[in-house]
Write a protein that holds these residues in place. Structure first.
Motif, PDB file in Angstrom:
ATOM      1  N   SER A 267       0.838  -1.197   0.000  1.00 40.77           N
ATOM      2  CA  SER A 267       0.000   0.000   0.000  1.00 40.77           C
ATOM      3  C   SER A 267       0.863   1.232   0.000  1.00 40.77           C
ATOM      4  O   SER A 267       1.829   1.334   0.751  1.00 40.77           O
ATOM      5  N   SER A 268       0.505   2.174  -0.873  1.00 39.92           N
ATOM      6  CA  SER A 268       1.177   3.462  -0.889  1.00 39.92           C
ATOM      7  C   SER A 268       0.697   4.291   0.293  1.00 39.92           C
ATOM      8  O   SER A 268       1.481   4.881   1.030  1.00 39.92           O
ATOM      9  N   LEU A 269      -0.633   4.294   0.499  1.00 34.70           N
ATOM     10  CA  LEU A 269      -1.245   5.102   1.547  1.00 34.70           C
ATOM     11  C   LEU A 269      -2.205   4.231   2.355  1.00 34.70           C
ATOM     12  O   LEU A 269      -2.981   3.462   1.781  1.00 34.70           O
ATOM     13  N   THR A 270      -2.144   4.371   3.660  1.00 33.14           N
ATOM     14  CA  THR A 270      -3.060   3.651   4.551  1.00 33.14           C
ATOM     15  C   THR A 270      -3.656   4.644   5.546  1.00 33.14           C
ATOM     16  O   THR A 270      -2.920   5.406   6.174  1.00 33.14           O
ATOM     17  N   ILE A 271      -4.967   4.634   5.657  1.00 35.90           N
ATOM     18  CA  ILE A 271      -5.657   5.464   6.648  1.00 35.90           C
ATOM     19  C   ILE A 271      -6.356   4.523   7.626  1.00 35.90           C
ATOM     20  O   ILE A 271      -7.098   3.628   7.210  1.00 35.90           O
ATOM     21  N   GLU A 272      -6.090   4.719   8.911  1.00 41.19           N
ATOM     22  CA  GLU A 272      -6.644   3.833   9.938  1.00 41.19           C
ATOM     23  C   GLU A 272      -7.490   4.619  10.939  1.00 41.19           C
ATOM     24  O   GLU A 272      -6.968   5.457  11.676  1.00 41.19           O
ATOM     25  N   ASN A 273      -8.800   4.338  10.934  1.00 46.14           N
ATOM     26  CA  ASN A 273      -9.719   4.836  11.970  1.00 46.14           C
ATOM     27  C   ASN A 273      -9.569   6.345  12.207  1.00 46.14           C
ATOM     28  O   ASN A 273      -9.363   6.802  13.330  1.00 46.14           O
ATOM     29  N   LEU A 274      -9.668   7.098  11.129  1.00 43.97           N
ATOM     30  CA  LEU A 274      -9.364   8.532  11.164  1.00 43.97           C
ATOM     31  C   LEU A 274     -10.569   9.378  11.569  1.00 43.97           C
ATOM     32  O   LEU A 274     -11.658   9.253  11.001  1.00 43.97           O
ATOM     33  N   TYR A 275     -10.334  10.245  12.541  1.00 42.09           N
ATOM     34  CA  TYR A 275     -11.335  11.239  12.960  1.00 42.09           C
ATOM     35  C   TYR A 275     -10.731  12.620  12.736  1.00 42.09           C
ATOM     36  O   TYR A 275      -9.638  12.914  13.225  1.00 42.09           O
ATOM     37  N   THR A 276     -11.434  13.459  11.988  1.00 39.53           N
ATOM     38  CA  THR A 276     -10.996  14.849  11.796  1.00 39.53           C
ATOM     39  C   THR A 276     -12.174  15.761  12.102  1.00 39.53           C
ATOM     40  O   THR A 276     -13.302  15.510  11.645  1.00 39.53           O
ATOM     41  N   ALA A 277     -11.910  16.801  12.862  1.00 46.68           N
ATOM     42  CA  ALA A 277     -12.982  17.692  13.309  1.00 46.68           C
ATOM     43  C   ALA A 277     -12.689  19.133  12.925  1.00 46.68           C
ATOM     44  O   ALA A 277     -11.535  19.549  12.822  1.00 46.68           O
TER      45      ALA A 277
ATOM     46  N   LEU B 218     -14.937  13.665   9.729  1.00 52.15           N
ATOM     47  CA  LEU B 218     -14.606  12.267   9.428  1.00 52.15           C
ATOM     48  C   LEU B 218     -14.787  11.461  10.713  1.00 52.15           C
ATOM     49  O   LEU B 218     -14.259  11.824  11.763  1.00 52.15           O
ATOM     50  N   GLU B 219     -15.522  10.369  10.596  1.00 51.20           N
ATOM     51  CA  GLU B 219     -15.861   9.587  11.787  1.00 51.20           C
ATOM     52  C   GLU B 219     -15.316   8.166  11.677  1.00 51.20           C
ATOM     53  O   GLU B 219     -16.028   7.222  11.367  1.00 51.20           O
ATOM     54  N   GLY B 220     -14.002   8.039  11.855  1.00 50.26           N
ATOM     55  CA  GLY B 220     -13.381   6.713  11.905  1.00 50.26           C
ATOM     56  C   GLY B 220     -13.221   6.045  10.558  1.00 50.26           C
ATOM     57  O   GLY B 220     -13.477   4.852  10.412  1.00 50.26           O
ATOM     58  N   ILE B 221     -12.772   6.813   9.532  1.00 51.82           N
ATOM     59  CA  ILE B 221     -12.625   6.184   8.209  1.00 51.82           C
ATOM     60  C   ILE B 221     -11.302   5.413   8.114  1.00 51.82           C
ATOM     61  O   ILE B 221     -10.294   5.812   8.674  1.00 51.82           O
TER      62      ILE B 221
ATOM     63  N   ARG C  38      -7.829  14.418  14.737  1.00 53.88           N
ATOM     64  CA  ARG C  38      -7.792  14.371  16.206  1.00 53.88           C
ATOM     65  C   ARG C  38      -7.549  12.950  16.708  1.00 53.88           C
ATOM     66  O   ARG C  38      -7.165  12.756  17.854  1.00 53.88           O
ATOM     67  N   ASP C  39      -7.744  11.966  15.813  1.00 56.94           N
ATOM     68  CA  ASP C  39      -7.476  10.579  16.201  1.00 56.94           C
ATOM     69  C   ASP C  39      -7.273   9.748  14.937  1.00 56.94           C
ATOM     70  O   ASP C  39      -7.714  10.128  13.854  1.00 56.94           O
ATOM     71  N   GLY C  40      -6.602   8.607  15.086  1.00 62.06           N
ATOM     72  CA  GLY C  40      -6.347   7.725  13.955  1.00 62.06           C
ATOM     73  C   GLY C  40      -4.945   7.927  13.393  1.00 62.06           C
ATOM     74  O   GLY C  40      -4.181   8.765  13.882  1.00 62.06           O
ATOM     75  N   ARG C  41      -4.616   7.132  12.364  1.00 60.65           N
ATOM     76  CA  ARG C  41      -3.262   7.179  11.795  1.00 60.65           C
ATOM     77  C   ARG C  41      -3.317   7.252  10.277  1.00 60.65           C
ATOM     78  O   ARG C  41      -4.203   6.690   9.645  1.00 60.65           O
ATOM     79  N   ILE C  42      -2.313   7.933   9.713  1.00 63.32           N
ATOM     80  CA  ILE C  42      -2.120   7.966   8.259  1.00 63.32           C
ATOM     81  C   ILE C  42      -0.688   7.519   7.998  1.00 63.32           C
ATOM     82  O   ILE C  42       0.254   8.070   8.590  1.00 63.32           O
ATOM     83  N   LEU C  43      -0.525   6.512   7.129  1.00 60.74           N
ATOM     84  CA  LEU C  43       0.811   6.018   6.791  1.00 60.74           C
ATOM     85  C   LEU C  43       1.047   6.157   5.292  1.00 60.74           C
ATOM     86  O   LEU C  43       0.150   5.869   4.488  1.00 60.74           O
ATOM     87  N   PHE C  44       2.243   6.597   4.935  1.00 62.60           N
ATOM     88  CA  PHE C  44       2.653   6.668   3.531  1.00 62.60           C
ATOM     89  C   PHE C  44       3.882   5.794   3.370  1.00 62.60           C
ATOM     90  O   PHE C  44       4.898   5.992   4.039  1.00 62.60           O
ATOM     91  N   GLU C  45       3.765   4.776   2.511  1.00 59.38           N
ATOM     92  CA  GLU C  45       4.834   3.786   2.312  1.00 59.38           C
ATOM     93  C   GLU C  45       5.303   3.215   3.654  1.00 59.38           C
ATOM     94  O   GLU C  45       6.494   3.041   3.900  1.00 59.38           O
ATOM     95  N   GLY C  46       4.356   2.926   4.530  1.00 62.11           N
ATOM     96  CA  GLY C  46       4.644   2.305   5.818  1.00 62.11           C
ATOM     97  C   GLY C  46       5.131   3.242   6.906  1.00 62.11           C
ATOM     98  O   GLY C  46       5.331   2.833   8.054  1.00 62.11           O
ATOM     99  N   GLN C  47       5.306   4.499   6.559  1.00 60.88           N
ATOM    100  CA  GLN C  47       5.843   5.491   7.503  1.00 60.88           C
ATOM    101  C   GLN C  47       4.702   6.397   7.993  1.00 60.88           C
ATOM    102  O   GLN C  47       3.960   6.941   7.172  1.00 60.88           O
ATOM    103  N   GLU C  48       4.571   6.546   9.303  1.00 62.69           N
ATOM    104  CA  GLU C  48       3.464   7.369   9.811  1.00 62.69           C
ATOM    105  C   GLU C  48       3.717   8.849   9.517  1.00 62.69           C
ATOM    106  O   GLU C  48       4.783   9.383   9.803  1.00 62.69           O
ATOM    107  N   ILE C  49       2.686   9.499   8.944  1.00 63.66           N
ATOM    108  CA  ILE C  49       2.811  10.930   8.609  1.00 63.66           C
ATOM    109  C   ILE C  49       1.770  11.770   9.348  1.00 63.66           C
ATOM    110  O   ILE C  49       1.699  12.981   9.156  1.00 63.66           O
ATOM    111  N   THR C  50       0.974  11.125  10.207  1.00 62.09           N
ATOM    112  CA  THR C  50      -0.074  11.848  10.932  1.00 62.09           C
ATOM    113  C   THR C  50       0.519  13.033  11.692  1.00 62.09           C
ATOM    114  O   THR C  50       1.471  12.865  12.454  1.00 62.09           O
ATOM    115  N   GLY C  51      -0.045  14.204  11.463  1.00 61.87           N
ATOM    116  CA  GLY C  51       0.371  15.375  12.246  1.00 61.87           C
ATOM    117  C   GLY C  51       1.671  16.022  11.803  1.00 61.87           C
ATOM    118  O   GLY C  51       2.113  17.001  12.406  1.00 61.87           O
TER     119      GLY C  51
END
Length: 236
Positions: A3-13, A20-23, A57-70
């Motif tokens: 996966s190039s991009l992975t979004i895990e249980n993302l909440y954005t307010a 976004l409610e846990g996508i 505000r919660d959840g994780r975003i990974l690009f090429e396996g590397q976390e980029i959240t925040g």
């Protein structure tokens, strides 16, 4: 498949109200993955979250396996992510060539910039003819080409495209989707955010449907077309 991009249980307010409610979703390397949904579903907020413009505000975003959240936006982009924003957004008082150069602002080698520009002109011969024309005097379809070309100037691994059909004539919409398909065939992973369901599914390998900030369906284009809820909402 990686996966190039992975979004895990993302909440954005915004202002404490969740958009976004846990996508959760995956964008496989080398494919076109689409995110479908009507206005207000949270599609643009998803792109803003990936780019760090609206930090989740919660959840994780990974690009090429590397976390980029925040992370800061410029650091996320430097990893190899480019975005073609909704509504084209060219610099109207700059020429085609000057607009394209701005897409390569992180590259200092002139030979590399020229080589990338030649590639863009190969994809868009019309831009080569109009390289000295002010972008603000061009048609909507031509401005869309400038916007996509500028995104390619950073030689991205992942291209985020927000509503490429917005405000374009049917002819330019069809041309734009053909161009996105060709860009993907050159090896660039594409995450395509759109309302135009038929054209989008025609060039996508996999898709997700977003409604009120939640993923309500996912699958191959065929599976989504056969999904009763999706069919009722989009194909009527």
């Amino acid at each position: 498949m990686t996966s190039s991009l992975t979004i895990e249980n993302l909440y954005t307010a915004y202002d404490k109200a969740d958009v976004l409610e846990g996508i959760s979703l995956e964008v496989p390397t080398g494919q076109v993955t689409c995110l479908l949904g009507s206005n207000g579903a949270g599609k643009t907020t998803t792109i803003r979250s990936i780019l760090g413009l609206t930090p989740p505000r919660d959840g994780r975003i990974l690009f090429e396996g590397q976390e980029i959240t925040g992370r800061a936006t410029h650091k996320i982009i430097s990893l190899g992510i480019a975005c073609i924003p909704e509504g084209r957004k060219v610099f109207p008082k700059l020429t085609t060539e000057e607009n394209l150069r701005l897409g390569a602002y992180q590259e200092s080698r002139e030979a590399t910039i020229r080589s990338r520009m030649d590639e863009v002109y190969e994809i868009f011969p019309r831009l080569a003819e109009r390289r000295q024309q002010l972008a603000g005097t061009m048609s909507g379809g031509e401005q869309a080409m400038v916007s996509i070309g500028r995104g390619l100037m950073s030689a991205p691994k992942l291209l985020l495209i927000d509503e490429p059909s917005l405000g374009l004539s049917p002819l330019y919409v069809k041309e734009n989707f053909n161009i996105i398909k060709r860009i993907n065939e050159r090896g660039i992973t594409v995450f395509l955010v759109e309302q135009n369901v038929r054209q989008t599914l025609a060039i996508s390998h996999r898709g997700y449907v977003l409604s009120k900030g939640r993923v309500v369906a996912s699958g191959t284009p065929t599976e989504l077309q056969q999904n009763e809820e999706v069919h009722a909402a989009y194909f009527g």
